[in-house]
Motif scaffolding. Structure first.
Motif, PDB file in Angstrom:
ATOM      1  N   LEU A 182       0.890  -1.202  -0.127  1.00 28.51           N
ATOM      2  CA  LEU A 182       0.123  -0.053  -0.080  1.00 28.51           C
ATOM      3  C   LEU A 182       0.919   1.130   0.012  1.00 28.51           C
ATOM      4  CD1 LEU A 182      -2.870  -1.020   2.699  1.00 28.51           C
ATOM      5  CD2 LEU A 182      -3.004  -0.555   0.031  1.00 28.51           C
ATOM      6  N   THR A 183       0.695   2.464  -0.948  1.00 28.84           N
ATOM      7  CA  THR A 183       1.243   3.733  -1.053  1.00 28.84           C
ATOM      8  C   THR A 183       0.250   4.492  -0.603  1.00 28.84           C
ATOM      9  OG1 THR A 183       2.558   2.307  -2.720  1.00 28.84           O
ATOM     10  CG2 THR A 183       2.774   4.564  -2.560  1.00 28.84           C
ATOM     11  N   LYS A 184       0.949   5.544   0.072  1.00 25.85           N
ATOM     12  CA  LYS A 184       0.057   6.705   0.452  1.00 25.85           C
ATOM     13  C   LYS A 184       0.854   8.037  -0.267  1.00 25.85           C
ATOM     14  CE  LYS A 184       0.028   8.565   4.523  1.00 25.85           C
ATOM     15  NZ  LYS A 184      -0.220   8.758   6.137  1.00 25.85           N
ATOM     16  N   TYR A 185       0.086   8.900  -0.457  1.00 25.55           N
ATOM     17  CA  TYR A 185       0.422  10.289  -0.835  1.00 25.55           C
ATOM     18  C   TYR A 185      -0.223  11.368  -0.200  1.00 25.55           C
ATOM     19  CZ  TYR A 185       2.570   8.074  -4.835  1.00 25.55           C
ATOM     20  OH  TYR A 185       3.220   7.158  -5.608  1.00 25.55           O
ATOM     21  N   ASP A 186       0.383  12.338   0.090  1.00 25.83           N
ATOM     22  CA  ASP A 186      -0.449  13.606   0.823  1.00 25.83           C
ATOM     23  C   ASP A 186      -1.021  14.549  -0.555  1.00 25.83           C
ATOM     24  OD1 ASP A 186       0.681  13.248   3.067  1.00 25.83           O
ATOM     25  OD2 ASP A 186       2.409  14.327   2.876  1.00 25.83           O
TER      26      ASP A 186
END
Length: 310
Positions: A182-186
């Protein structure tokens, strides 16, 4: 399913699920709105509406170039993708109209979609036309403004999937299916994405045999506590990951766990899409040959749908 897969989820609470409806080839992108469940039958080239009380399903749209991701706009209209010609359409008042043409940017197929509170749509570009025999390669994430302008938001994603925006609207999370993470971005005020972070990438136990050594995530949704319900493909189960990264619940199914969404009158019904292919045929080939079968089922969960999207 090998019992060795159970090593990944020791002591995790298991929830039951019950059958709702079948009769589709390959279900994707469930969305709940005003008491109705919308489901893309991707290889069946149709979008269905399903009465969640009776399980009665009706054809809403025929989509010649295969539907996939969908989202519900603030006005209640349905925005849906057309995979093979890389376009988005808006369906409202019984009519479809072109919403955005992404064909000059798209390198693979349209995948999952999510729409933010301002009406901006994010769409996965999976990077390769795998149903046409292309080998997988790096994909991207596209953003579509309300005027139809298409931009590349993120490059170099390993088969992007499962787009979610958290309750604050400040973070976008996606799955990179082939990277098992899982990858998160602001999210910036203008919708641009920054500060890439890998937030979950659990290693499978060493004792798992090779058949189950890929911890792949397909679809997903978020609840009121920013917990994520994730569709764990070949592990044949849906799991809930809390905001701290702990697995709290699991739902075992018979087939590939593909996509899910929260809904129902109290927001505590989880709608599960499970797709099953013949054991002697590869997944993508079975999809292309329309030899997969989709089942929709439901589970009752503890934490309801909240402000997160979808």
């Amino acid at each position: 399913m090998s019992s060795a897969a159970n090593q990944l989820f020791p002591g995790v609470k298991q929830l039951p699920h019950k059958f709702l409806v079948s009769g589709m080839y390959f279900g994707e992108s469930p969305r709940f709105h005003n008491g109705i469940l919308y489901v893309s039958d991707m290889t069946g080239c149709r979008i269905y509406t399903i009465d969640t009380s009776s399980g009665d399903k009706q054809i809403l749209l025929e989509v010649e170039n295969q539907p996939n991701g969908m989202c519900i706009a603030a006005d209640g209209s349905l925005i849906y993708s057309s995979m093979f010609d890389a376009k988005l359409y808006r369906f409202r008042d019984g009519t479809s109209e072109l919403y955005a043409d992404m064909s000059h940017v798209m390198t693979g197929y349209c995948g999952d979609m999510v729409i933010d509170r301002s009406g901006r749509v994010y769409v996965d570009d999976v990077g390769a036309r795998v149903l046409h025999g292309e080998q997988p390669k790096a994909g991207r994430l596209l953003s579509i403004e309300t005027d139809g302008t298409v931009k590349v938001a993120v490059e170099n994603l390993n088969f992007p999937n499962a787009l979610m925006i958290n309750s604050s609207g400040k973070s976008l999370i996606l799955a990179e299916t082939f990277a098992q993470q899982l990858t998160k971005y602001d999210i910036g005020n203008d919708g641009t994405l920054h500060n890439r972070q890998i937030i979950w990438s659990p290693p499978p136990p060493a004792s798992l045999d090779d058949q189950y050594a890929v911890f792949s995530i397909d679809g997903g949704c978020m609840d009121a506590e920013d917990g994520m319900w994730l569709s764990m493909l070949s592990y044949e189960r849906f799991i809930r990951l809390d905001a701290e990264g702990h697995i709290t619940h699991q739902i075992k199914v018979d087939g590939h766990a593909t996509a899910c969404t929260l809904g129902g009158e109290d927001g505590k019904t989880l709608y599960l899409l499970t797709n099953k292919a013949p054991e002697d045929e590869g997944h993508f080939r079975a999809m292309a040959n329309k030899r997969t079968k989709c089942t929709v089922s439901t589970a009752r969960v503890d934490i309801p749908r909240g402000a997160a999207l979808p």
